[in-house]
Write a protein that holds these residues in place. Structure first.
Motif, PDB file in Angstrom:
ATOM      1  N   GLU A  14       6.947  -9.120   4.484  1.00  0.00           N
ATOM      2  CA  GLU A  14       7.914  -8.384   4.123  1.00  0.00           C
ATOM      3  C   GLU A  14       7.844  -8.254   2.512  1.00  0.00           C
ATOM      4  OE1 GLU A  14      11.966  -9.389   5.450  1.00  0.00           O
ATOM      5  OE2 GLU A  14      12.554  -7.611   4.899  1.00  0.00           O
ATOM      6  N   VAL A  55       4.553   0.233   0.780  1.00  0.00           N
ATOM      7  CA  VAL A  55       5.228  -0.642   1.814  1.00  0.00           C
ATOM      8  C   VAL A  55       3.941  -1.893   1.943  1.00  0.00           C
ATOM      9  CG1 VAL A  55       6.263   1.290   2.936  1.00  0.00           C
ATOM     10  CG2 VAL A  55       3.877   0.489   3.553  1.00  0.00           C
ATOM     11  N   ASN A  56       4.728  -3.012   2.392  1.00  0.00           N
ATOM     12  CA  ASN A  56       3.700  -4.330   2.899  1.00  0.00           C
ATOM     13  C   ASN A  56       2.648  -3.919   3.635  1.00  0.00           C
ATOM     14  OD1 ASN A  56       6.134  -3.913   4.598  1.00  0.00           O
ATOM     15  ND2 ASN A  56       5.480  -5.924   5.459  1.00  0.00           N
ATOM     16  N   HIS A  57       1.671  -4.651   3.159  1.00  0.00           N
ATOM     17  CA  HIS A  57       0.482  -4.262   4.300  1.00  0.00           C
ATOM     18  C   HIS A  57       0.675  -5.171   5.547  1.00  0.00           C
ATOM     19  CE1 HIS A  57      -1.500  -8.318   3.729  1.00  0.00           C
ATOM     20  NE2 HIS A  57      -1.795  -8.069   2.506  1.00  0.00           N
ATOM     21  N   ILE A  75       0.935  -1.167  -0.083  1.00  0.00           N
ATOM     22  CA  ILE A  75       0.158  -0.018  -0.045  1.00  0.00           C
ATOM     23  C   ILE A  75       0.969   1.361   0.000  1.00  0.00           C
ATOM     24  CG2 ILE A  75      -2.029   0.991   1.384  1.00  0.00           C
ATOM     25  CD1 ILE A  75      -1.310  -1.185   3.310  1.00  0.00           C
ATOM     26  N   ASP A 128      13.007   6.244   1.627  1.00  0.00           N
ATOM     27  CA  ASP A 128      12.093   6.397   2.797  1.00  0.00           C
ATOM     28  C   ASP A 128      11.393   4.860   3.026  1.00  0.00           C
ATOM     29  OD1 ASP A 128      10.460   6.053   0.567  1.00  0.00           O
ATOM     30  OD2 ASP A 128       9.369   8.090   1.057  1.00  0.00           O
ATOM     31  N   LEU A 146       1.263   3.807   1.885  1.00  0.00           N
ATOM     32  CA  LEU A 146       0.550   4.276   3.117  1.00  0.00           C
ATOM     33  C   LEU A 146       0.737   5.634   3.318  1.00  0.00           C
ATOM     34  CD1 LEU A 146      -0.916   2.343   5.060  1.00  0.00           C
ATOM     35  CD2 LEU A 146       1.065   2.132   6.241  1.00  0.00           C
ATOM     36  N   TRP A 147      -0.128   6.278   3.920  1.00  0.00           N
ATOM     37  CA  TRP A 147      -0.079   7.884   4.414  1.00  0.00           C
ATOM     38  C   TRP A 147       1.238   7.778   5.416  1.00  0.00           C
ATOM     39  CZ3 TRP A 147      -0.004   9.128   9.727  1.00  0.00           C
ATOM     40  CH2 TRP A 147      -0.141  10.512  10.024  1.00  0.00           C
ATOM     41  N   GLN A 148       1.763   9.078   5.161  1.00  0.00           N
ATOM     42  CA  GLN A 148       2.870   9.405   6.118  1.00  0.00           C
ATOM     43  C   GLN A 148       2.650  10.615   6.576  1.00  0.00           C
ATOM     44  OE1 GLN A 148       5.746   7.716   7.065  1.00  0.00           O
ATOM     45  NE2 GLN A 148       5.831   6.095   6.033  1.00  0.00           N
ATOM     46  N   PRO A 149       2.972  10.896   8.049  1.00  0.00           N
ATOM     47  CA  PRO A 149       3.073  12.321   8.359  1.00  0.00           C
ATOM     48  C   PRO A 149       3.419  13.574   7.445  1.00  0.00           C
ATOM     49  CG  PRO A 149       3.928  10.985  10.002  1.00  0.00           C
ATOM     50  CD  PRO A 149       3.924  10.047   8.951  1.00  0.00           C
TER      51      PRO A 149
END
Lengths: 535, 535
Positions: B363, B356-358, B332, B423, B334-337
């Protein structure tokens, strides 16, 4: 379909373990704040590094696979690290209730055959006499706390420094492997050691994240003790989603309101007593916040007036039910269509129910304990609340009799009496041992307490059975009046109940004063019953 | 800790299976709307009853444990029921892509040794010649669709009526048991049968519910075909949370906008092509809605202009990446700050990454396929995207060579080439077989397509390798101009790219026209390459 040539292998099978949650969080959120504690901050990269150092240091100190590592600490970063570092060493984490006395601690350390002890300096004094000969100890020195008295000549930071964060970590070869050990705070006799496994810890944490809607944006405040069923598995659940843990050494209303406002806390868990504490906090400690704070409560049913007052203060309350034997929460009083539109009173009454099984518990039922047949879904017929599924403990440690009784008939027997409502929601009426039987009629002490809590002059209440020559037992109410106002009289309290309950259910006598509590904040009914026993 | 006396037993161990999700939903949300399809509605009690009837009817028709039951249907209630009823019969669910032709269907039915076929009347014509001798067939007649031509003399409702909803259901004795079989739409050669197991289905559905924040209030619109990796396991994930499934026979923009507005849809999944369809929908079909609609997209990387335009229309886009071999989504973005504060363009560029992996995949990595060493986290070095964990398939059916290659070195090899950003986010650059190698330099066709999609006159674009005497290969762009406006010229398109890319990466030639697609909406690059091969 003959697919027998498709075995488990490294690419497609990994034993379930919450260790995976931290490894993933460190990989995908390395720079995110994982832990806040006073002025201290750790990112997920740091939290993982410290946990790996702990694992390595424990192995170097001689801790082997399956050994028990005990920790006695409040809600600090070290306590969180132990939830990862100890399993990463292949060891089993024993969290000791910080309110226990020396003899109880001594029993637990001996019964568990603990091989190592981590102890926060606040508790070195009480632990000192309880440490078995030869048990290695490391002191945790928290910069956020008073100095305390040294017990070991090695402190936690020096111990960590001796560990290698790059050393290989243990991950379970079998997800049925034990991950933690928790001693129930039994009201009588010696406590029992509840063994939890990696699979159950993984699944219960996942269920909590799902049911309580934890997300990567969540900020979780540690009001619930981590020593209590591993903090209901939120020690692992928050990390699963990469949220932020906000630690808290002491559960004080001022500190709670301040943390909510300062860190943007979104989620917290607490026993109902903490809710009462927040409601009755001095006005100057109360803070308004402009974001939603979800609070899950359990351990005892929150009286509906407590739920209503919390909602009015801006908290969104979820009622959970569970036991140490099922990793904390097992059922949730889950939202249903229409609930949002209910008046606050009716909503609070609904939400005082224990609810339905969470998504990873297979089933929660109310069964006739003699026949193991479900009771009618009428909201009236009492039966025993029973649970089955992957989030039920492995068993009690070295206690075959207790295991046989607990798992008889393919269900875990909770010892709680409840009813099943027509909508499939469970409501616990009493602990099997707390019910009052008066003139052959069952009286749910929770039902009477619910009425007492609604009285404007009462802050806390507990009802227990008082021996009675005529009726066998009669309900006796112990009441703590609300501070500030004039306390109600015994006659007023009884009249209040008679206006709202069948007369046989009403207390015959009322005592006033503070209520005795267990170390986890539950009212000690056995103590109250003791006061009523003829000497 | 010697706790060897604590075995798995009925009270504390249940093999993981998505069957549990429906049993729970039926118990705790019996009256809630589980399924909407045109004028039809089913509650969770009804959905469970129909699924149990299906299981019983299949058993009575001779279907045994481990037998393959095939279904060919669009996104209808029957297709959902098959996801529960077939496993409840102990059988393995084979979902057939509804866009396949007779010979492909015939191959799949023979290779899988299917024992039973459920077919929607819309597809009886194409299936007729493909049904092996003696295979029992039941026709699904959908009141929301044209009549179609009968293939069987038994229809689905009559078949269900012959099943007993009270009959015992099968639940897996071992969670490694197969639950479904999906044939990959291979671009060359015969398709491979991907075997999924109960454990993986349970965990992938759980991960989706967590990552996409499904809750009991969720209303999920079925724009993604359920035949496609079991609808990325949302067939099970929505039920896990007790949300509402809104079925949709055809993916048409007008119907999608209408369903969102009418049913309060909160979540949907779709290939990027569907996003393009929504963006370019006629204005009179577009509807504004005042609630947030989360849309997860994957299967191909959505060009960042597509993400930006969807967000501008009020959708919240999540980019997923996965394959049939890992139950659909595996990573996904994924959201990051900080993401929320980014300008829309930068945000869209970030979100075009695979991520990144759900939470339930162990992994996801980018490895050098020769050495199995991770590539540097520099966002530049190409490697192969590899996955490992419980949400990787059991294996390919009766295909030991393919299994050995797929699982070599303890990882599942996706065949996709990507980079690892500093990242920790993965970005897929190309399918291994799609990369263009020009003068010894790798050219990511996705990178070139990203630039083409940003051109205001281009609706769709695909870049493939064209054989070239001098450079070995050169990029060739196939472009569909946006309807309405004047189409750009070849020279304009090449100039546009030269302004934004290193010159060696720019298309040397451009062809205009509609693009060939696979049955799941992916652009068929092998077909485009075929057009460029010298005859």
């Amino acid at each position: 379909m003959d697919d027998g040539d498709l075995p488990r292998q490294a690419a497609n099978h990994v034993p379930l373990s919450p260790i995976s949650f931290l490894l993933r969080a460190a990989r995908i959120y390395p720079h995110r704040t994982a832990v806040v504690h006073g002025a201290r901050r750790y990112t997920y990269a740091e939290m993982a590094e410290r946990s790996r150092r702990l694992a390595s240091a424990l192995r170097r100190a001689g801790v082997g696979a399956g050994d028990v590592v005990a920790i006695m600490a409040p809600n600090t970063p070290e306590m969180l690290e132990a939830h990862y570092g100890v399993p990463m060493a292949g060891a089993v984490l024993l969290t000791i209730n910080i309110r226990l006395d020396g003899p109880a601690i001594g029993f637990i350390l001996r019964h568990s055959k603990a091989k190592f002890l981590l102890v926060d300096r606040e508790f070195t004094k009480v632990v000192r006499g309880a440490v078995p000969e030869g048990l290695p100890v490391v002191d945790i020195v928290d910069s956020e706390a008073p100095a305390g008295e040294p017990l070991s000549d090695q402190d936690y930071e020096a111990f960590l420094a001796g560990g290698d964060p790059a050393a290989a970590i243990h991950t379970p070869a079998d997800e049925w492997e034990a991950i933690s050990l928790s001693y129930t705070s039994g009201t009588t006799g010696n406590p029992k050691g509840v063994v939890a496994h990696h699979r159950g810890a993984y699944l219960n944490a996942t269920a909590n994240a799902l049911a309580f809607t934890l997300t990567p944006r969540s900020v979780y405040l540690w009001t619930l003790p981590m020593f209590h069923c591993n903090g209901w598995t939120y020690t692992w659940a928050v990390t699963l989603q990469g949220g932020t843990h906000v630690c808290l050494r002491r559960v004080e209303p001022g500190a709670i309101f301040a943390a909510i406002a300062e860190h943007g806390v979104t989620h917290m868990c607490a026993a109902p007593i903490v809710l009462t504490l927040l409601i009755h906090a001095p006005e100057e400690q109360k803070r308004r916040f402009d974001h939603a704070v979800a609070i899950a409560t359990g351990g005892a049913a929150p009286p509906s007036p407590v739920i209503a007052q919390m909602e009015a203060m801006g908290f969104s309350v979820t009622h959970l039910y569970g036991l140490t034997e099922c990793y904390g929460p097992a059922t949730i009083c889950l939202w249903q269509p229409g609930l949002d539109e209910m008046p606050l009173d009716a909503k609070a009454a609904f939400m005082a129910r224990q609810g339905v099984n969470h998504p990873m518990l297979e089933e929660a039922a109310v069964l006739d304990a003699a026949t193991m047949v479900p009771v009618p879904m009428d909201g009236r017929t009492l039966g025993e609340v029973m649970l089955r599924g992957n989030t039920v403990m492995k068993g009690y440690l070295r206690n075959p009799d207790a295991n046989e009784a607990a798992f008889a008939g393919g269900w875990f027997h909770t010892g709680d009496l409840g009813v099943m409502h027509p909508d499939g929601y469970i409501e616990v009426k009493d602990r099997a041992k707390d019910i009052v039987i008066s003139g052959g009629e069952n009286i749910s002490t929770l039902e009477v307490e619910e009425v007492l809590y609604a009285h404007p002059g009462i802050m806390e209440a507990a009802v227990v059975a008082e021996p009675d020559g005529k009726w066998g037992e009669v309900p006796h109410a112990f009441v703590t009046p609300k501070p500030g106002g004039p306390p109600p009289s015994e006659a007023e309290v009884i009249a209040w109940c008679r206006g709202r309950l069948a007369h046989f259910k009403c207390p015959k006598r009322v005592s006033f004063g503070p209520l005795p509590k267990t170390s986890t904040g539950k009212i000690q009914k056995f103590e109250l019953r003791g006061r009523l026993r003829p000497v």
